[in-house]
Scaffold this active site. Structure first.
Site, PDB file in Angstrom:
ATOM      1  CE  LYS A 184      -4.342  -1.568   2.050  1.00 39.72           C
ATOM      2  NZ  LYS A 184      -5.364  -1.219   2.978  1.00 39.72           N
ATOM      3  CE  LYS A 234      -9.017  -9.917  -2.724  1.00 31.56           C
ATOM      4  NZ  LYS A 234      -8.659  -9.618  -1.348  1.00 31.56           N
ATOM      5  CE  LYS A 266     -11.032   0.820  -1.494  1.00 30.48           C
ATOM      6  NZ  LYS A 266      -9.920  -0.369  -1.253  1.00 30.48           N
TER       7      LYS A 266
END
Ligand code: TRP
Length: 344
Positions: free
Chosen positions: A114, A206, A209
């Protein structure tokens, strides 16, 4: 069993709830209600470890809550709340900041992903995120935590923190009357056939969003037309479906669609292939569209009904938070005594 069995899990309110969140997490949360006392949390304090637009954040907190309720989580029998209303999460996280070691956090792969290249510019909260997650779980002394694969390392860290706390303060914990340690070593509960729902455009990624393509995911807000369009356009390969599971190896897109079908239908992949083995994707996709619309549209319409009345959702969260706070305050009072804080 020394610890009362209790489930805790959290979902981040970061917008764009999709089929991956539903099949990978929420469906499992619903099932666990039959067996455990459950505490389900909208983790808004985790969300702000990366920038969130304040108006969007409020909307997302209510949207996740609506998804919980629409999917069948019972906020009266169990607890549904948002993290920031129970200040004990932050209090215990601070204590854990002082229990966890830098070396432990430095190994967290999710932080590395991240934070990316510009690590100097990542928030301190993003780095300390796993300690807050440990506090979420342990403030309720939860024994079972439904999570996806990507959270496994964070749950291991939670156990390390519980163990170190139990060891560091052993004399005080014994004296306070907890001969088995104060915090349980919580176990993960990984879910069924579609724990990992992949992108409809690329079976190796995956469903997310943040994927720029809307066609990569089925949003929980999609209507029947959108669901049909997205499944029609979903990437496949030229072969018909195999009749056995091992025939899905090396065919990530086929594997993903079969996994989604199986999870929505509550069947195994093998069972689905028993019925559709040898079929063309056009046939299978038509059946998948019918199934997805039948399963998802009642949830979508219930979510829409609920989000139209934010006052009701806020009341559910306030009630859940008040009940969570009773449990959390009790743990925190013990923690303060154990650590040696003076309290009134
Ligand atoms: N980190 C989890 C995620 O991103 C969310 C979360 C926060 C959580 N606190 C938790 C999950 C406690 C389980 C238990 O998916």
């Amino acid at each position: 069993m020394a610890f009362k069995e209790r489930v805790f899990s959290g979902v981040q309110p970061t917008g764009n709830l999709h089929l991956g969140n539903y099949l990978g997490a929420i469906v499992n949360f619903v099932k666990l209600q039959a067996t455990y006392e459950c505490v389900y949390c909208v983790v808004d304090m985790h969300a702000i470890t990366v920038w969130q637009d304040p108006a969007e954040l409020k909307k997302s907190i209510r949207e996740v809550t609506a998804a919980f309720l629409a999917a069948g989580i019972d906020p009266k029998k169990h607890i549904v709340f948002n993290q920031s209303q129970v200040s004990e999460h932050a209090e215990l996280a601070w204590v854990f900041n002082c229990v966890a070691r830098l070396g432990w956090l430095n190994r967290m792969t999710q932080f590395k992903e991240k934070a990316g290249k510009d690590r100097e510019n990542a928030s301190v909260g993003l780095y300390a995120y796993p300690n807050l997650m440990a506090a979420d779980i342990l403030i309720y002394r939860a024994t079972h935590v439904p999570i996806g694969e990507d959270q496994r390392q964070h749950l291991e860290l939670t156990r390390d923190i519980a163990q170190k706390f139990n060891n560091d303060f052993k004399p005080q914990i014994d004296a306070a009357g907890f001969p088995d340690g104060f915090f349980p070593l919580a176990e993960g509960l990984m879910s069924g056939p579609a724990t990992r729902v992949m992108s409809l455009r690329d079976g190796s990624k995956k469903m997310s969003k943040s994927d720029p393509s809307d066609y990569s995911r089925i949003a929980l807000s999609d209507d029947a037309d959108a669901i049909a369009q997205k499944i029609k356009k979903a990437k496949t390969d030229p072969e018909p479906l195999p009749s056995e599971e091992k025939g899905l190896e090396g065919r990530p897109e086929a594997d993903n669609l079969v996994g989604i079908f199986a999870a929505l239908a509550g069947r195994s992949r093998a069972d689905v292939l028993g019925e559709y083995g040898g079929a063309q994707f056009s046939t299978f996709k038509a059946a998948l569209i019918d199934l997805a619309v039948a399963k998802l549209s009642p949830i979508t319409s219930e979510m829409n009904r609920l989000t139209a009345d934010p006052g009701h959702i806020d009341a559910v969260l306030a009630d859940g938070s008040a009940r969570a706070k009773v449990l959390a305050a009790e743990t925190m009072a013990h923690v303060k005594d154990i650590v040696g804080f003076v309290r009134g």
